[in-house]
Design a protein around this motif. Structure first.
Motif, mmCIF file in Angstrom:
data_model
loop_
_atom_site.group_PDB
_atom_site.id
_atom_site.type_symbol
_atom_site.label_atom_id
_atom_site.label_comp_id
_atom_site.label_asym_id
_atom_site.label_seq_id
_atom_site.Cartn_x
_atom_site.Cartn_y
_atom_site.Cartn_z
ATOM 1 N N ASN A 1 -4.239 1.403 4.290
ATOM 2 C CA ASN A 1 -4.435 2.766 3.797
ATOM 3 C C ASN A 1 -5.859 3.234 4.082
ATOM 4 O O ASN A 1 -6.700 2.483 4.589
ATOM 5 C CB ASN A 1 -4.067 2.854 2.314
ATOM 6 C CG ASN A 1 -5.086 2.156 1.439
ATOM 7 O OD1 ASN A 1 -5.868 1.348 1.944
ATOM 8 N ND2 ASN A 1 -5.089 2.461 0.156
ATOM 9 N N ALA A 2 -6.074 4.510 3.764
ATOM 10 C CA ALA A 2 -7.353 5.123 4.131
ATOM 11 C C ALA A 2 -8.522 4.413 3.456
ATOM 12 O O ALA A 2 -9.591 4.210 4.063
ATOM 13 C CB ALA A 2 -7.333 6.603 3.740
ATOM 14 N N SER B 1 -10.230 0.058 12.665
ATOM 15 C CA SER B 1 -9.497 1.001 13.526
ATOM 16 C C SER B 1 -8.042 0.550 13.489
ATOM 17 O O SER B 1 -7.625 -0.305 14.258
ATOM 18 C CB SER B 1 -10.037 0.941 14.952
ATOM 19 O OG SER B 1 -9.211 1.713 15.784
ATOM 20 N N PRO B 2 -7.250 1.119 12.562
ATOM 21 C CA PRO B 2 -5.904 0.580 12.325
ATOM 22 C C PRO B 2 -5.002 0.689 13.541
ATOM 23 O O PRO B 2 -4.107 -0.121 13.727
ATOM 24 C CB PRO B 2 -5.381 1.430 11.162
ATOM 25 C CG PRO B 2 -6.198 2.658 11.169
ATOM 26 C CD PRO B 2 -7.531 2.283 11.711
ATOM 27 N N GLY C 1 -8.442 -0.442 -1.433
ATOM 28 C CA GLY C 1 -7.829 -0.617 -0.119
ATOM 29 C C GLY C 1 -6.554 -1.411 -0.260
ATOM 30 O O GLY C 1 -6.448 -2.305 -1.097
ATOM 31 N N VAL C 2 -5.554 -1.018 0.549
ATOM 32 C CA VAL C 2 -4.271 -1.728 0.516
ATOM 33 C C VAL C 2 -3.903 -2.112 1.949
ATOM 34 O O VAL C 2 -3.842 -1.258 2.835
ATOM 35 C CB VAL C 2 -3.159 -0.839 -0.092
ATOM 36 C CG1 VAL C 2 -1.828 -1.586 -0.076
ATOM 37 C CG2 VAL C 2 -3.514 -0.436 -1.509
ATOM 38 N N LEU C 3 -3.703 -3.384 2.138
ATOM 39 C CA LEU C 3 -3.242 -3.886 3.439
ATOM 40 C C LEU C 3 -1.883 -4.532 3.225
ATOM 41 O O LEU C 3 -1.681 -5.224 2.219
ATOM 42 C CB LEU C 3 -4.200 -4.938 3.994
ATOM 43 C CG LEU C 3 -5.645 -4.510 4.253
ATOM 44 C CD1 LEU C 3 -6.461 -5.732 4.676
ATOM 45 C CD2 LEU C 3 -5.698 -3.452 5.340
ATOM 46 N N VAL D 1 -1.963 -6.789 0.074
ATOM 47 C CA VAL D 1 -3.280 -7.222 -0.415
ATOM 48 C C VAL D 1 -4.047 -5.977 -0.850
ATOM 49 O O VAL D 1 -4.152 -5.013 -0.087
ATOM 50 C CB VAL D 1 -4.066 -7.964 0.691
ATOM 51 C CG1 VAL D 1 -5.437 -8.365 0.179
ATOM 52 C CG2 VAL D 1 -3.291 -9.184 1.149
ATOM 53 N N VAL D 2 -4.518 -5.999 -2.083
ATOM 54 C CA VAL D 2 -5.298 -4.875 -2.618
ATOM 55 C C VAL D 2 -6.773 -5.291 -2.627
ATOM 56 O O VAL D 2 -7.125 -6.361 -3.130
ATOM 57 C CB VAL D 2 -4.836 -4.519 -4.041
ATOM 58 C CG1 VAL D 2 -5.654 -3.360 -4.587
ATOM 59 C CG2 VAL D 2 -3.356 -4.172 -4.024
ATOM 60 N N LEU D 3 -7.604 -4.399 -2.036
ATOM 61 C CA LEU D 3 -9.028 -4.685 -1.918
ATOM 62 C C LEU D 3 -9.797 -3.753 -2.853
ATOM 63 O O LEU D 3 -9.542 -2.557 -2.870
ATOM 64 C CB LEU D 3 -9.508 -4.430 -0.478
ATOM 65 C CG LEU D 3 -8.679 -5.018 0.665
ATOM 66 C CD1 LEU D 3 -9.245 -4.538 1.993
ATOM 67 C CD2 LEU D 3 -8.744 -6.530 0.614
ATOM 68 N N ASP D 4 -10.689 -4.329 -3.595
ATOM 69 C CA ASP D 4 -11.595 -3.514 -4.412
ATOM 70 C C ASP D 4 -13.012 -3.849 -4.006
ATOM 71 O O ASP D 4 -13.426 -5.024 -4.008
ATOM 72 C CB ASP D 4 -11.377 -3.820 -5.904
ATOM 73 C CG ASP D 4 -10.081 -3.208 -6.403
ATOM 74 O OD1 ASP D 4 -9.877 -2.001 -6.175
ATOM 75 O OD2 ASP D 4 -9.251 -3.948 -6.971
#
Lengths: 710, 180
Positions: free
Chosen positions: A395-396, A405-406, A381-383, A476-479
């Motif tokens: 991102n998706a 709910s972006p 995930g990228v915010l 911010v990258v989410l894993d």
């Protein structure tokens, strides 16, 4: 030629023709005014009508131009307002000189005409006329004397002698004609020295009667280009003599000139007013012509001056509307022409810049689309956050990971988002804290509760570069480490199981054999009580060894990585086959609810059978109070998947049941190995499927296997 | 188009007004009686009421000659037609102090000692006619118009005269018939 084109052509030429007509009329009338003979008099009505028509026509053309300008002003056409501002100035430039020239011309003309006359000339002419009268009167006196003398001589003669006597008298006098008339006017005799006077005309009856009554009438009369003195005297009561005498030879040309001069001067004096009026009229006509010409010229000049500017304004509007590259035709080499050239260059440069900008924008869009595509396909995930802490994009993968709910969160402050999504508050609070710290890069891990699941997220943050001097914000990258952690645990469990199987299973067989041998050797040696203890003890050892062996087998089975032998499997038939075993053993009472036409799935029949065994065993163990245990097996087709559900009628899922219950060594049963559901999950995943659990609507639990269609 | 039509109609109306006004007969010159005598020497006998305004008489006394034009037309029952034009010129001779009445380029002038005698001579005019008038026979229709042609005026006077009633002397068309 259509009517509109004809009207346009006439509109263009009619004013010029009208102006020419007025000019010609003025010139003709001015020329004719000086002539005594009115050559154009019979055309005067047409000339005046033509002039009036031309004036009206010009007024109509001017009115049309005015209306046209009004319409252009209303429609806000480029250049109309400028033309309106120019017109008064142009007229102000043109009209005063015209009026000034008109006034001076009037003054000059009237002064010039007045200067033709003065008192001294008039007095001299009056004196000359008096002198002429004196000469004529003097000649009249002589004529009277000569005529009287002659009449006395003629009175003595017969009519037959008159002709000869008159001829003789001509020789003695300087008369031009002598004639004897009867009182009724008939000619009796005549003689003449001038061929122009060969035929005497009878005097008026009144003169004849006056002469017969004793008077001598002497009267000057014009003759040819001079004056004669006509003397009428009675010869007797029946006859009258008329004698015509010329003026003295020296006086003749003088009197002629005097008469002509007097004639001309008096006539000219009388016509002075008319001459002034004529020239005033003509000058007024010319002034009118000049004013109309000035007005028309002002319109034309204003249009000519404004036209390039109007064209420039029009093209400027086009450019403002985004139509770059439009060109204006330069019609002059002056400053306006230079301005037009500069404008055209600017327009082309704008068009070129627009093209480049479009190319850059297209490249940027392409890059953005590429980046968006990459981001959308990232499993991480990228915010992104703006410098002020508002969420810019997600991102998706981020949306899926966080169930966001972006649409409602984009452009919202991170603090607000944290307050509105309490479940994700740890995540956004962590991001906010790092954002506020000003760190360029950071890493962190947070756990968020997602219903029954605890989600482990690894965060990597970085400050974005500055854009146009402004802070670029953060990414911010989410894993999602939840699955990763579970997989790691599964691997660890598999390793434990393998080691257990290896380390525990090997000594079990010798232990069992030793126990059986010990029982066999001592059962006959020992007495009853001791033999019972031995038997009971060895039985316990053997039973525990068997239990351990089963446990080790289960672990080995879990740890095993089988090679699947896939073929088409009918789940309905497979379920019947397994249920039949348990029914025959009286362990279950199964109710089947199969789909009528269930497609086959591709799978390993043996592994799927084991899966079913585990699920049925799980159902039996869930309801140990009843023998046989009731259960229900259902098969369904759901889109491109097939479902097989096993429902028990026990107490249902334990409290806190979650995905962790499918991990090894997790069981709510006192005698469970904790591997049943883990093996079920593992076999399902080996086939690309999944397993889930839920409480049934009334009671009991339902475990559902989902497999893809073959 | 409607504007152009209106303009054209206005022009026509203006011309018609000017034309009608100029075509009207003048009280300064009227034919009281006219007749054609077809004797051995055919002649036209016209009795006129000639009463020019003072400005006209002033012009005459200042050397401006006045011309009076007689236009006679005739047609008989057989549609035979005849036309005759005569011009009388009235003038003043300052040197001899006499008023002159002459048929233009035709015959000796008649002289008068005063302007009133000259005007009295205009009251009744006898003008000779050509031989063609004797060809008319039977019932005859005559038309006569007596006027002062403005083209005969001196140049400076013509333009003001065109706009002034003073100089507009025209008897209009006078018609009469003569029995066989």
């Amino acid at each position: 030629m259509d009517i509109r084109r004809l009207i346009r052509l006439l509109s263009a030429w009619v004013p010029a023709l009208a102006l020419v007509a007025l000019l010609v009329t003025a010139l003709l009338l001015a020329g004719d005014a000086e002539q005594d003979v009115g050559r154009l008099q019979r055309f005067s009505p047409w000339l005046f009508a033509g002039a009036a028509a031309a004036v009206l026509l010009l007024l109509a053309v001017i009115a049309r131009r005015v209306l046209g300008l009004r319409r252009q002003l209303r429609q806000r056409e480029p250049g109309a307002r400028l033309a309106l501002r120019l017109l008064p100035w142009l007229l102000l430039l043109a009209l005063p000189p015209l009026i000034l020239v008109y006034g001076f011309a009037l003054k000059f003309l009237t002064s010039s005409i007045d200067s033709w006359f003065n008192v001294r000339i008039e007095s001299a002419l009056d004196d000359a006329l008096a002198l002429g009268h004196f000469v004529i009167d003097d000649a009249g006196v002589r004529a009277r004397q000569q005529a009287s003398s002659l009449s006395q001589r003629l009175a003595l003669l017969d009519e037959s002698e008159l002709d000869a006597a008159l001829e003789d008298a001509l020789d003695d006098n300087d008369a031009l004609q002598l004639a004897v008339f009867a009182v009724d006017g008939s000619l009796i005799a005549a003689a003449s020295n001038d061929p122009r006077l060969l035929l005497p005309s009878a005097p008026p009856d009144a003169d004849l009667l006056a002469a017969r009554d004793g008077g001598v009438l002497v009267r000057p009369q014009p003759f040819d280009d001079g004056v004669l003195q006509a003397a009428l005297v009675a010869i007797d009561e029946a006859r009258v003599l008329r004698a015509l005498f010329p003026l003295p030879a020296t006086a003749r040309p003088l009197t002629r000139n005097i008469e002509q001069s007097i004639h001309d001067y008096r006539r000219l004096d009388f016509l002075r007013g008319s001459l002034k009026t004529t020239f005033v009229l003509l000058l007024s006509l010319v002034l009118l012509l000049a004013i109309l010409l000035a007005v028309l010229a002002a319109f034309g000049l204003a249009r000519r001056l404004v036209q390039p500017i109007a064209r420039l304004a029009g093209v400027a509007d086009d450019i403002a509307a985004g139509r770059f590259g439009e060109q204006v035709t330069a019609v002059s080499g002056d400053e306006i022409g230079a301005l037009t050239d500069a404008f055209n260059r600017m327009s082309l440069q704008l068009a070129d810049m627009r093209g480049r900008e479009a190319a850059v924008r297209a490249a940027s869009d392409e890059q953005r689309a590429w980046l968006a595509a990459v981001l959308e396909r990232l499993t991480s995930g990228v915010l992104t956050f703006a410098a002020n802490g508002t969420l810019r994009s997600a991102n998706a993968a981020a949306v899926a990971q966080l169930a966001l709910s972006p649409a409602g969160l984009v452009d919202r402050d991170i603090g607000e988002i944290a307050r509105e999504t309490p479940a994700l508050a740890p995540l956004f609070e962590t991001i906010a804290s790092h954002h506020g710290s000003g760190a360029r890069e950071w890493r962190d891990e947070v756990r968020v509760a997602r219903g029954d699941l605890v989600q482990v997220l690894a965060l990597r943050g970085a400050a974005l570069p500055m854009v146009a001097g402004a802070e670029g914000g953060h990414v911010v990258v989410l894993d999602d480490l939840t699955e990763w952690n579970r997989a790691q645990r599964e691997v660890a469990w598999a390793e434990v199981a393998r080691r257990l199987a290896h380390e525990i299973k090997n000594p079990l067989t010798p232990i069992r054999l030793a126990s059986e041998r010990l029982r066999h050797k001592l059962s006959g040696v020992l007495d009853g009580e001791r033999a019972q203890v031995l038997e009971k003890t060895t039985q316990t050892v053997i039973a525990q060894v068997d239990a351990l062996k089963d446990l080790v087998d289960a672990f080995a089975d879990y740890a095993r990585t089988p090679q699947l032998r896939r073929d088409a499997v009918d789940l309905n038939a497979l379920a019947d086959e397994v249920l039949e075993l348990y029914q025959q053993a009286g362990q279950v009472e199964a109710r089947r609810d199969y789909a009528d036409t269930l497609p086959r799935v591709r799978g390993d029949r043996g592994r799927l059978r084991q899966l079913l065994h585990n699920l049925i065993k799980n159902a039996i163990e869930a309801d140990v109070a009843r023998q046989p245990a009731p259960l229900e097996v259902t098969t369904r087709v759901r889109g491109d998947k097939v479902e097989l559900a096993v429902r028990d009628f026990g107490p249902g899922l334990p409290a806190g049941f979650d995905a962790g219950w499918f991990e090894p060594y997790t069981s709510s049963k006192p005698k469970g190995t904790g591997l049943g559901l883990a093996i079920v999950k593992r076999i399902a995943e080996e086939h690309g499927g999944a397993v889930s659990a839920e409480n049934a609507p009334e009671r009991g639990a339902r475990f559902t296997l989902t497999l893809p269609l073959a | 188009m409607r504007r152009w039509s209106t303009l054209a109609l206005s022009l026509v109306a203006l011309c018609a007004m000017v034309g009608c006004d100029r075509g009207q007969s003048s009280r300064a010159l009227q034919v009281r009686e006219a007749r054609v005598e077809l004797a051995a020497q055919p002649s036209l006998v016209v009795e006129l009421d000639f009463a020019p305004r003072a400005e006209v008489l002033d012009a005459l006394s200042h050397g401006v000659p006045l011309q009076i034009e007689f236009n006679l037309g005739g047609r008989d029952a057989s549609n035979r037609v005849a036309f005759e034009r005569h011009v009388l010129e009235l003038s003043y001779q300052p040197l001899v102090r006499q008023w002159q009445l002459a048929r233009l380029n035709n015959g000796p002038p008649r002289l008068f000692a005063s302007q009133s005698q000259l005007l009295a001579a205009i009251d009744q005019v006898r003008l000779p006619l050509g031989a063609s008038w004797r060809l008319l026979s039977g019932s005859r229709e005559y038309s006569l118009r007596v006027r002062l042609p403005q083209s005969s005026l001196p140049g400076p006077l013509r333009l003001p005269a065109w706009f002034s009633r003073t100089w507009r002397m025209d008897s209009g068309e006078v018609l009469w018939t003569s029995a066989a």
